[in-house]
Every structure is written in C-alpha cells, then in structure tokens.
Design a protein around this motif. Structure first.
Motif, PDB file in Angstrom:
ATOM      1  N   LEU A 136     -49.689  36.600  91.811  1.00 22.55           N
ATOM      2  CA  LEU A 136     -50.300  37.634  92.650  1.00 22.55           C
ATOM      3  C   LEU A 136     -49.869  39.028  92.203  1.00 22.55           C
ATOM      4  O   LEU A 136     -50.678  39.958  92.167  1.00 22.55           O
ATOM      5  CB  LEU A 136     -49.962  37.404  94.121  1.00 22.55           C
ATOM      6  N   LEU A 137     -48.587  39.171  91.850  1.00 19.30           N
ATOM      7  CA  LEU A 137     -48.105  40.451  91.348  1.00 19.30           C
ATOM      8  C   LEU A 137     -48.814  40.845  90.058  1.00 19.30           C
ATOM      9  O   LEU A 137     -49.109  42.014  89.829  1.00 19.30           O
ATOM     10  CB  LEU A 137     -46.595  40.396  91.088  1.00 19.30           C
ATOM     11  N   SER A 138     -49.099  39.863  89.224  1.00 19.40           N
ATOM     12  CA  SER A 138     -49.703  40.167  87.921  1.00 19.40           C
ATOM     13  C   SER A 138     -51.117  40.723  88.047  1.00 19.40           C
ATOM     14  O   SER A 138     -51.589  41.403  87.141  1.00 19.40           O
ATOM     15  CB  SER A 138     -49.694  38.931  87.019  1.00 19.40           C
ATOM     16  N   VAL A 139     -51.798  40.437  89.130  1.00 20.46           N
ATOM     17  CA  VAL A 139     -53.164  40.943  89.311  1.00 20.46           C
ATOM     18  C   VAL A 139     -53.264  42.033  90.370  1.00 20.46           C
ATOM     19  O   VAL A 139     -54.349  42.542  90.630  1.00 20.46           O
ATOM     20  CB  VAL A 139     -54.157  39.796  89.651  1.00 20.46           C
ATOM     21  N   SER A 140     -52.127  42.420  90.956  1.00 23.64           N
ATOM     22  CA  SER A 140     -52.151  43.382  92.056  1.00 23.64           C
ATOM     23  C   SER A 140     -52.270  44.826  91.605  1.00 23.64           C
ATOM     24  O   SER A 140     -52.572  45.701  92.412  1.00 23.64           O
ATOM     25  CB  SER A 140     -50.887  43.230  92.911  1.00 23.64           C
ATOM     26  N   GLY A 141     -51.995  45.089  90.339  1.00 16.18           N
ATOM     27  CA  GLY A 141     -51.985  46.472  89.876  1.00 16.18           C
ATOM     28  C   GLY A 141     -50.607  47.094  89.987  1.00 16.18           C
ATOM     29  O   GLY A 141     -50.356  48.151  89.446  1.00 16.18           O
ATOM     30  N   ASP A 142     -49.688  46.439  90.687  1.00 16.19           N
ATOM     31  CA  ASP A 142     -48.309  46.918  90.801  1.00 16.19           C
ATOM     32  C   ASP A 142     -47.397  45.877  90.176  1.00 16.19           C
ATOM     33  O   ASP A 142     -46.801  45.067  90.869  1.00 16.19           O
ATOM     34  CB  ASP A 142     -47.941  47.147  92.274  1.00 16.19           C
TER      35      ASP A 142
END
Length: 111
Positions: free
Chosen positions: A77-83
């Motif tokens: 999820l972090l990898s696609v969150s933009g952050d």
C-alpha cells in the motif's frame, strides 16, 4: 531466462519442503517483478503482489503471531500511495526478517 530456474520447471512431484516452497515463491515474485518492470503492465505488478501476499500468508500459518502478510500488505500500500518515504529501508528490513524466519523453519524441519 527466469523460466530456466529449477524452481519454475514442471515437476512430477509436489514441492512440500520448506526451502523448496519459499524458493518457488521467491522465483515467482522475481519473475513477475521483472515482467512488470520491463512491460509496465499493471497485471504483472498485481500478480507480483499477489504472489508475495500468498507466500507471506503461508508463512504466517506456520509461524505463530508472525504477521508477515499484514506487513507485506502495508508495504504494498505504501508503494502505491505516493508517500514512499522509508519504503526501501522498510522493505530491506522486512526481507531480512523473512529470510531469517524461513531459514529457521528450514533448519527446524531438517532434523
């Protein structure tokens, strides 16, 4: 080229040992990651993520209280969150922990 890995070759018998199971998943994740990187295909990226989550779910079933699947889902999820601040370091730490756990399981099942 990856299809030459013994772990991705068809075989007559099922893989049931700890090392064989997780080397298969590692090779499959690598295969999809390279495909996604080369093609930019969202389908390949999703397949890569799915294989990683499946492998971590299996590891969770064999290591009481591990939480590897939840950790992997959070990293994805972090990898696609933009952050993605700190994602590289967190992924390295997670990989080391997973490797130690699988090696410990393999050593425990060899006797």
């Amino acid at each position: 080229m990856l299809e030459r890995f013994p772990d991705l070759q068809p075989r007559d018998e099922e893989v049931t040992d700890v090392a064989g199971t997780y080397t298969f998943f590692a090779a499959l994740v690598l295969r999809y990651a390279l495909l996604a990187n080369g093609s930019g295909s969202a389908d390949d990226a999703v397949s890569c993520g799915h294989v990683a989550l499946t492998a971590m779910g299996m590891l969770d079933q064999h290591v009481a209280g591990a939480g590897f699947r939840t950790q992997e889902q959070r990293l994805q999820l972090l990898s696609v969150s933009g952050d993605a601040a700190g994602l590289w370091e967190a992924s390295i730490d997670a990989g080391r922990e997973r490797c130690r756990t699988v090696l410990g399981r393999a050593a425990g099942s060899s006797g």
